[in-house]
Design a protein around this motif. Structure first.
Motif, mmCIF file in Angstrom:
data_model
loop_
_atom_site.group_PDB
_atom_site.id
_atom_site.type_symbol
_atom_site.label_atom_id
_atom_site.label_comp_id
_atom_site.label_asym_id
_atom_site.label_seq_id
_atom_site.Cartn_x
_atom_site.Cartn_y
_atom_site.Cartn_z
ATOM 1 N N UNK A 1 43.528 23.059 53.074
ATOM 2 C CA UNK A 1 43.603 21.587 53.187
ATOM 3 C C UNK A 1 42.495 21.042 54.085
ATOM 4 N N UNK B 1 48.609 17.566 46.714
ATOM 5 C CA UNK B 1 48.477 17.877 45.289
ATOM 6 C C UNK B 1 47.007 17.920 44.853
ATOM 7 N N UNK B 2 46.183 17.051 45.451
ATOM 8 C CA UNK B 2 44.761 17.001 45.071
ATOM 9 C C UNK B 2 44.051 18.282 45.484
ATOM 10 N N UNK B 3 44.519 18.896 46.580
ATOM 11 C CA UNK B 3 43.907 20.163 47.005
ATOM 12 C C UNK B 3 44.253 21.265 46.013
#
Lengths: 201, 635
Positions: A91, A168-170
């Motif tokens: 992250x 979620x984007x990671x």
């Protein structure tokens, strides 16, 4: 039917990476079907090759240079791709942004060189079956290069917006990096078939 | 990254409040836009089913017209050109637009219910796949009605389908619309695999997966590895036709047999895409009506897997008369015969289940018994045509037409109608009429056999396929007339089914959640199922959960109720692992499908359409994936 609670799932995480997630498996599914498409196209190449006394049919083998440059770029791109996936799992937003910009550039570079690969085949798609299948193979892989480049570019922009601040984007970034391995890996047999097989005989 | 406040969970609410809350969370929005935006797997599956049956009806009418044309010698019901279009549309529709999609669609509806989850993986991709499929069907049939339908057979063999023998755009429509609709089939296959692998209810270990779910999973794997072949070959075909490539032009290094190899590498497994889910229906219905668990559950699962693997090693038996090397032919004869073994194992397991159970002969079971009878005949003639000398004799005759209709209708449509009778109460909350059902079965059974059995004899007497008429001197008139009468009777059985459905939708007896006392999880929820499928995700402790737990069902708590949430579990043990959000409805999959459809349609006329179409496709895909700030996107 009346439910009787026997299990509490509240402590479970809401996000994860790799084979624990749905998207990773979906990516694997699409890799399998696209990989099958590549395998069949290579099979068609070998099939047509066996039928001919000489291959390529009337011309020398393709010029090695542009295809080899693309191969080198793709192989080098695996290194930042590895780190990008690693940073996504940690992250680490700052590094993920850098990694995505770098991977976008490393997606653009082979597309540019690819434009020199088509002429390097030395004949057009409509000359004979050799021209047809070589353009087909190269076109198929180019489609993958371009679609993955588009995907990476959109994700890069997304990570610079407020929507990027989301676990979620990671995970998406990690899956995108995973797919890039597939794009690189599928190129290697195509590179061998297009450039080295005609030289081996 | 931690949430600012603890989100609302199902543990914070009473049962009725929870039900209302979860229902409203998963409900498809009202109105036209809401309808077009739906991602509910049940709604999308139903759309697939209705669409597939509609186009089956059109292709079925086409079959009746062909039978009328063949009923008497030298008939002129349709002209030869129309006849060519009719048999091409009949085959293409039945195989590509009906049989495969409907089998996938039944899986899309019931697999999430059977494995105890609320949605499929990638619901928007599911919606996208449906719109692609619908537009592909509409485009293809629009061509037919504008007298531009493909006319080169459902496999569109080269060189007949190349531009020098097929001017105009008829074969182009076939090539592009097949590719386009296969995008839908491939997407659904990936969705199915991920759903079964990762979304099973806690406790549903591999050995507790219901047989229909196994069949859907195995079929999805087959589709992933076989369907790319037809995409590749139909793309090569349109390239040969449009931009003068030479894949199939033997004068410039191409080869027509390459087309056949690639087509049948897909085409033979395709028969099993249709048959394997049908065996899943049978394996769901027989235990329910035999009142005992399936005999040889593991053997049936292994047979499904074995059939799937072996189906990839048979394709050359479609090419026995093309002059391939004898050694190759021998191998494919052996494999074509060997695949009867796993199918035989399944049949013995079904018979053993019925034998050792207390069978209740309701309509679904009647259709299953009809299936076993018809499929065994089709299987036996299959073993016959696996032999090269026999195949050489009957190749391209009506014997082959009889064989594959026994396999496809007997082996798949009978189980499908059984499935309609079996699951209609779950989907609609109402029972179909049993009396009409029995009439339906007997009319279908008699009509089917009357229509197709005489074709075996016609084939042995030498009547070739795909002829639009025959002269009165040939000894084929009586059997053809008999076959046509059978076809009309068989078609009327579908009208009866339609009438039963329409009537029962309004006046059918209320079904309740589990009218047949079934053992799998779809019967645990109400009929029709609520938008969320289950207000609480069940926990599975056996292969037959509903026979194990008659009063209360073990369930999960702790899911969030402020967003659509599904439980992701581990692959083999189905241990709960992640609580993932599930995408909310969106109109973008429809826009993306329209953009994709226009691109495919344009590419029939100019290759530049691929370039022009790339922009709208990209824009719609970005619109689809770009986060909208909802809880599902952001949390």
């Amino acid at each position: 039917m009346k439910p009787r609670v026997v299990l509490d799932v509240a402590p479970l995480p809401e996000n994860s990476f790799g084979s624990r997630t749905l998207t990773w498996w979906g990516t694997i599914g699409f890799m399998c079907l696209e990989g099958m498409g590549f395998a069949l196209a290579i099979g068609a190449y070998l099939y047509l090759r066996v039928l001919q006394p000489s291959w390529p049919m009337n011309i020398p083998p393709p010029d090695l240079l542009p295809g080899t440059i693309v191969t080198v770029i793709l192989l080098i791109s695996v290194i930042p791709n590895y780190f990008l996936e690693h940073w996504a799992r940690a992250y680490d937003m700052a590094k993920v942004r850098i990694g995505l910009v770098l991977m976008t550039l490393l997606g653009i570079a082979p597309v540019i060189v690819r434009t020199f690969e088509f002429p390097a085949l030395r004949e057009r798609w409509d000359t004979d079956a050799y021209g047809s299948i070589t353009w087909f193979l190269l076109g198929l892989h180019t489609t993958h290069l371009i679609t993955d480049l588009g995907d990476t570019a959109v994700l890069t922009v997304l990570m610079f917006t407020r929507h990027g601040e989301n676990p979620r984007r990671f995970s998406d970034t990690s899956d995108n990096a995973f797919y890039w391995y597939f794009v690189v890996l599928t190129w290697l047999p195509i590179y061998f078939v297009l450039y080295w097989l005609p030289r081996i005989g | 990254m931690s949430a600012a406040a603890e989100p609302l969970r199902d543990t914070d609410l009473g049962e009725s409040e929870l039900e209302a809350r979860v229902r409203s969370l998963w409900r498809t929005p009202r109105g036209v836009i809401g309808w077009l935006s739906s991602v509910d797997h049940k709604q999308i599956a139903l759309r697939y089913i209705v669409t597939a049956f509609f186009f089956m009806g059109l292709a079925g009418i086409g079959a009746v017209v062909m039978r009328l044309q063949l009923a008497t010698p030298d008939a002129h019901v349709v002209n030869p050109d129309r006849y060519d279009q009719l048999f091409t549309m009949h085959g293409s529709t039945m195989m590509f637009l009906f049989a495969v999609p409907i089998m996938q669609a039944v899986g899309l509806y019931f697999v999430p219910l059977m494995i105890g989850t609320r949605e499929v993986a990638f619901p928007r991709l599911n919606a996208f796949s449906y719109w692609n499929y619908l537009f592909g069907c509409l485009f293809l049939w629009f061509c037919f009605f504008s007298n531009n339908g493909p006319d080169v057979g459902w496999f569109s063999y080269t060189p007949l389908s190349l531009s020098q023998y097929n001017v105009g755009h008829r074969a182009d429509f076939w090539a592009q619309m097949i590719t386009y609709t296969e995008v839908a089939g491939l997407s659904v296959a990936v969705i199915m695999i991920v759903t079964v692998f990762k979304m099973r209810a806690p406790g549903m270990t591999l050995d507790r997966i219901p047989l229909f779910t196994w069949s859907s999973l195995v079929t999805a794997f087959m589709i992933v590895f076989a369907m790319p072949a037809v995409v590749v070959v139909s793309t090569m075909l349109i390239l040969d036709r449009m931009v003068n490539t030479h894949f199939f032009d033997s004068s410039l290094g191409g080869d027509n047999l390459l087309f056949q190899h690639l087509f049948w590498f897909f085409g033979h497994p395709e028969v099993y895409f249709i048959f394997i889910p049908a065996t899943g229906f049978v394996s769901s219905i027989i235990p329910t009506f035999a009142r005992r668990p399936m005999f040889g559950h593991t053997a049936v699962v292994l047979s499904l897997v074995a059939t799937a693997f072996m189906s990839f090693g048979l394709w050359v038996h479609h090419m026995f008369v093309t002059g391939l090397p004898r050694l190759g032919e021998s191998f494919f004869t052996a494999s074509s015969m060997a695949i009867a073994v796993p199918s035989g194992i399944q049949i013995f397991c079904w018979i053993a289940t019925l034998w050792s159970g207390r069978p209740v002969f309701r309509t679904p079971l009647l259709f299953v018994l009809g299936f076993i009878f018809n499929f065994v005949i089709g299987g036996l003639t299959g073993v016959m045509v696996a032999s090269v000398p026999l195949d050489t004799q009957v190749h391209d005759t009506y014997f082959v037409v009889a064989h594959f209709h026994y396999v496809l209708i007997g082996g798949s449509v009978f189980p499908l109608i059984a499935a309609v009778y079996y699951w209609f109460p779950k989907v609609t909350g109402r029972m179909l009429s049993e009396t009409v059902g029995r009439w339906n079965f007997w009319i279908a059974f008699v009509g089917f056999n009357l229509a197709f059995f005489p074709m075996h004899i016609l084939g042995l007497e030498g009547m070739p396929r795909r002829v639009y008429t025959y002269s009165a001197e040939m000894p084929w008139g009586t059997l053809n007339l008999l076959s046509t009468i059978g076809a009309i009777i068989f078609a009327s059985s579908f009208l009866l089914l339609l009438w039963n459905i329409v009537r029962s939708l309004r006046r059918g007896e209320a079904a309740g959640p589990n009218p047949w006392d079934g053992d799998t999880l779809e019967w645990a929820t109400s009929s029709p199922p609520p938008p969320q499928n289950f207000t609480r995700i069940p926990v599975v402790t056996s292969l037959t959960p509903l026979w194990e737990h008659r009063e209360t069902l073990p369930a999960v708590a702790g899911l969030r109720v402020d967003r659509r949430e599904v439980l992701v579990s581990t692959l083999t043990e189905a241990e709960p692992d992640i609580r993932e959000s599930s995408p909310e409805p969106s109109i973008w999959p429809l826009f993306a499908a329209i953009a994709t459809g226009c691109t495919f349609l344009g590419s029939i006329y100019t290759p530049w359409a691929i370039i022009y179409g790339a922009l709208p496709v990209t824009i719609t895909l970005i619109g689809w994936f770009w986060p909208k700030g909802t809880k599902e996107d952001e949390s």
